[in-house]
Write an enzyme that holds these catalytic residues in place. Structure first.
Site, short mmCIF file in Angstrom:
data_model
loop_
_atom_site.label_atom_id
_atom_site.label_comp_id
_atom_site.label_asym_id
_atom_site.label_seq_id
_atom_site.Cartn_x
_atom_site.Cartn_y
_atom_site.Cartn_z
N HIS A 91 0.80 -1.19 -0.06
CA HIS A 91 0.12 -0.10 0.06
C HIS A 91 0.89 1.20 -0.04
CE1 HIS A 91 -3.50 2.49 0.61
NE2 HIS A 91 -3.04 3.12 1.70
N ASN A 115 5.32 20.18 -3.70
CA ASN A 115 4.89 18.77 -3.09
C ASN A 115 5.62 18.51 -1.84
OD1 ASN A 115 4.39 16.10 -2.70
ND2 ASN A 115 4.93 15.44 -4.60
#
Length: 180
Positions: A91, A115
């Site tokens: 994940h 970011n």
């Protein structure tokens, strides 16, 4: 934990018109997110900018929220904040890769995004990177967005007419200027 190297940091840009940023944060690790917000807001305030903060459930929702605001609002830029800590499953790779790719694609469409989504192996790594008195990655993300805003403004098309108008008394014919 590795010791951080020293890197060159650009001076913050200056603006003749105020800037307005949207900080989109995924506060899954609230203390880390709060530190990143503190770093980002301090940098924005240094240049006289304003900001709004919105929260989303996780790092995968950050680019979606930015995309909505980019299409439907008047922000000059965006700061993406969050933290993904490696766990026992794949994940981690999906969240890191997909959120980063989506932010990059938005940037290529013209959104000025810094970011600041941390992708780390452990909580201690995240804490050091998020701390405004240490690596200050939230502040770095805000600075990146500000630099992109400054670049966008620098290369913005002039307001008003399009093209070149020669002076009324000059007409250029085949490379020669004829005075009238």
């Amino acid at each position: 934990m590795a010791i951080a190297e020293s890197h060159h940091v650009l001076d913050l840009p200056t603006f003749d018109k105020p800037v307005k940023l949207l900080i989109v944060v995924a506060p899954y690790y609230k203390d880390i997110a709060d530190n990143m917000i503190a770093g980002a807001t301090a940098i924005i305030e240094q240049v006289g900018g304003t900001y709004e903060i919105i929260e989303v459930p996780g790092a995968l929702e950050v680019p979606t929220a930015i995309s909505i605001a980019f299409r439907q609002s008047n922000f000059d830029g965006f700061v993406a904040l969050g933290c993904v800590i490696r766990g026992e499953t794949t994940h981690y790779d999906t969240v890191c890769n997909d959120s980063s790719r989506a932010i990059q694609l938005l940037g290529l469409q013209g959104a000025c995004i810094g970011n600041g989504i941390l992708t780390v192996e452990s909580r201690p790594q995240a804490e050091v990177r998020a701390d405004p008195a240490d690596q200050n990655k939230g502040g770095g993300a805000a600075a990146a967005a500000l630099h992109l805003i400054a670049l966008t403004r620098r290369f913005a098309a002039p307001k008003g007419g399009v093209g070149f108008k020669p002076a009324a008394s000059e007409i250029q014919i085949a490379g020669d200027i004829k005075r009238t």
